[in-house]
Design a protein around this motif. Structure first.
Motif, PDB file in Angstrom:
ATOM      1  N   SER A 262       0.836  -1.209   0.000  1.00 57.45           N
ATOM      2  CA  SER A 262       0.000   0.000   0.000  1.00 57.45           C
ATOM      3  C   SER A 262       0.866   1.251   0.000  1.00 57.45           C
ATOM      4  N   SER A 263       2.063   1.152  -0.553  1.00 61.08           N
ATOM      5  CA  SER A 263       3.002   2.270  -0.505  1.00 61.08           C
ATOM      6  C   SER A 263       2.540   3.470  -1.323  1.00 61.08           C
ATOM      7  N   ALA A 264       1.611   3.278  -2.244  1.00 61.66           N
ATOM      8  CA  ALA A 264       1.103   4.405  -3.028  1.00 61.66           C
ATOM      9  C   ALA A 264      -0.160   4.995  -2.418  1.00 61.66           C
ATOM     10  N   LYS A 265      -0.514   4.537  -1.214  1.00 58.06           N
ATOM     11  CA  LYS A 265      -1.738   4.979  -0.559  1.00 58.06           C
ATOM     12  C   LYS A 265      -1.421   5.780   0.709  1.00 58.06           C
ATOM     13  N   ASN A 266      -2.397   6.583   1.137  1.00 53.35           N
ATOM     14  CA  ASN A 266      -2.251   7.394   2.343  1.00 53.35           C
ATOM     15  C   ASN A 266      -2.035   6.524   3.571  1.00 53.35           C
ATOM     16  N   MET A 267      -0.944   6.768   4.294  1.00 60.92           N
ATOM     17  CA  MET A 267      -0.573   6.022   5.493  1.00 60.92           C
ATOM     18  C   MET A 267      -0.361   4.538   5.195  1.00 60.92           C
ATOM     19  N   GLY A 268       0.009   4.262   3.974  1.00 54.55           N
ATOM     20  CA  GLY A 268       0.286   2.878   3.585  1.00 54.55           C
ATOM     21  C   GLY A 268       1.718   2.481   3.908  1.00 54.55           C
ATOM     22  N   THR A 269       2.091   1.263   3.515  1.00 54.56           N
ATOM     23  CA  THR A 269       3.420   0.730   3.811  1.00 54.56           C
ATOM     24  C   THR A 269       3.872  -0.153   2.660  1.00 54.56           C
ATOM     25  N   THR A 270       5.135  -0.078   2.317  1.00 56.09           N
ATOM     26  CA  THR A 270       5.684  -0.916   1.261  1.00 56.09           C
ATOM     27  C   THR A 270       5.849  -2.354   1.735  1.00 56.09           C
TER      28      THR A 270
END
Length: 542
Positions: A262-270
């Protein structure tokens, strides 16, 4: 490079624009582009616009923004700096000086006034990665909430994968959920005490609630990536429909695997591309291959311990894994990358790095080679199992009984046929991989690949003689019938005293009926007549 580049009047995205690199995917702090060095067009090169560095996960090339420009244009770093400044001041790119200063916030691209190394203005905020135990707990409960649909189970049980229902269940494979369940699944996890912030795949929706990044376009089979400790570090998705770019040629395979990220999302993580482990943590011998599913299948077939990386040159996390395994008593690492390591320089480079990493941690490393008709170690082992299960007396064996092969050097068959027959001499030539030649572009490939490599005819100087014998066959048989029987006889295994491998594409077969010698290049099941100079080939090894 990242620290020094803070004072530069441009960033690495200016260089990307100047070089016209095609952006395939955007992340919160980076983009993925096609690589100008290895020519791969699947978006394997990561360009980090916060740190102003780049790295191709396929060929392994990496560096800062100046040597990116310099490497492509074959110039020095100082000349690269001057040319970039000149181009930007001249307004040659819409990204830098003279162009728009607006930021594409939705893509997470930094504004022009944002300096490298700082938090990009307008960039997408990211969550700090959760702890290993927290990630494992969240993923474990998520998998318990999901099921494996019949189509996915059938695929895993098919001849291509060869798993049993018990093995599928033990490996924890599940189908990705539909998009409309993402929010409710996340809420259920949170109610059960699971942490979702900082777990790859989860992010904060613009509506103010947490959810997980599944979609119909990325539907497929969830494959857990597990550490030596048995804890889930991440999850890959085997896509139902591979991602392909509209400009890709029809024959080009699309992207089959993606990480749940979810690295391209708000508060996401790679996802971080974790290394996968399956087997005995204290095994003295481990196998290293590319691909989590491949490793899982090979483990089930061989009952050997496997480590899987997500890409041939994606080895950043393999070092810590080797360090731990060496402490656990591992002594031997067996590199088991696909057989195209003999024709693909990028894969060969990754294989060589495994040797270096193993030595750094005091372990020996060897290369595993198998029948080149099968690309991966899982394909090879599944083929051996099918062969073992085949019943004797099928039509192919009945036909083969009409051909009698002589033992090498004796000229004597095991028995003389009781029908009118004819004696043929034949030789098999195969590519020679000596210490100074790690890859050959057309190795184990067809005639078109030979031509693409710049050869009209197979270059005998890179071949060696591996078999020289005779056979008896029915009188009146044509070359193609003889070749088919040689292919059947040598296609799965070779005699114990043969120095080569089973007959495969790129091999050359010589036929001699007493009236003349003819040469054929093996291209799958096709035998292409070619010219060949046997006196240039290496002699048979003693």
């Amino acid at each position: 490079m990242s620290s020094l580049s803070q004072d530069f009047p441009f960033g690495i995205m200016d260089v990307v624009e100047l070089l016209h690199l095609r952006i395939r995917r955007r992340q919160a702090d980076s983009v993925y582009t096609d690589c100008p060095f290895c020519g791969d067009r699947r978006g394997k090169m990561n360009v980090n616009f916060v740190k102003n560095v780049w790295r191709c996960n396929y060929c392994g090339e990496h560096g800062g923004m100046l040597n990116l420009y310099a490497g492509v244009n074959h110039t020095t770093n100082s000349e690269a700096y001057r040319e970039i400044c000149d181009a930007l001041q001249a307004g040659d790119t819409s990204w830098g000086f003279g162009g728009t200063e607006n930021t594409d916030v939705s893509a997470g691209v930094p504004a022009r006034e944002s300096h490298a190394g700082s938090q990009p203005a307008g960039g997408i905020p990211q969550s700090e990665r959760a702890g290993i135990q927290e990630i494992h707990q969240t993923y474990s409960l998520l998998l318990e909430m999901l099921s494996l649909n019949p189509a996915h189970r059938a695929h895993l049980r098919s001849e291509k994968r060869g798993l049993t229902d018990e093995q599928i269940d033990s490996l924890g494979f599940k189908s990705t959920p539909p998009f409309f369940l993402c929010r409710s699944l996340t809420e259920r996890l949170m109610k059960q005490g699971c942490k979702v912030e900082g777990v790859p795949g989860f992010y904060l929706h613009e509506g103010g609630y947490w959810t997980v990044k599944f979609s119909s376009r990325a539907a497929g089979i969830l494959i857990p990536a597990v550490g030596v400790d048995g804890l889930i570090r991440g999850m890959q998705i085997l896509l139902d429909v591979p991602f392909k770019d509209k400009d890709d040629p029809p024959e080009k395979a699309g992207t089959k695997y993606i990480w749940l990220s979810s690295s391209a999302k708000n508060m996401g993580t790679t996802s971080g591309s974790p290394v996968h482990f399956i087997g005995n943590p204290f095994a003295r011998t481990i196998y290293v291959t590319e691909g989590i599913l491949k490793a899982d299948i090979a483990y089930m077939l061989l009952n050997r311990t496997f480590v899987a990386v997500a890409g041939a040159n994606n080895l950043a996390q393999l070092g810590p894994m080797f360090k731990l395994l060496a402490q656990n008593g591992t002594e031997l690492v067996i590199e088991a990358h696909d057989m195209d390591k003999y024709s693909n320089e990028m894969i060969a480079k990754g294989s060589s790095k495994i040797y270096l990493l193993a030595r750094q941690h005091g372990m020996e490393c060897r290369r595993l080679t198998w029948n080149p008709n099968y690309k991966g170690i899982d394909d090879w082992q599944l083929a051996l199992r099918r062969e073992k299960q085949q019943k004797e007396g099928d039509e192919q064996n009945e036909q083969k009984d009409r051909v009698f092969f002589c033992r090498e050097g004796t000229g004597q068959p095991e028995r003389i046929p009781d029908f009118p027959h004819r004696r043929w001499k034949f030789r098999i030539y195969q590519l020679s991989f000596d210490a100074g030649r790690e890859t050959i572009p057309f190795a184990f490939k067809g005639i078109r690949d030979l031509h693409r490599a710049g050869y009209e005819q197979p270059p005998a100087a890179v071949y060696e003689l591996v078999w020289d014998s005779e056979l008896l066959c029915p009188d009146g048989w044509k070359d193609t019938e003889i070749l088919e029987q040689i292919s059947v006889h040598f296609g799965k295994r070779v005699p114990e005293d043969c120095k080569g491998h089973p007959l495969a594409s790129s091999d050359v077969v010589e036929l001699d009926d007493g009236a003349g010698r003819r040469y054929f290049y093996i291209d799958g099941r096709i035998f292409e007549p070619v010219r060949f100079s046997p006196f240039l080939a290496k002699p048979m090894r003693g």
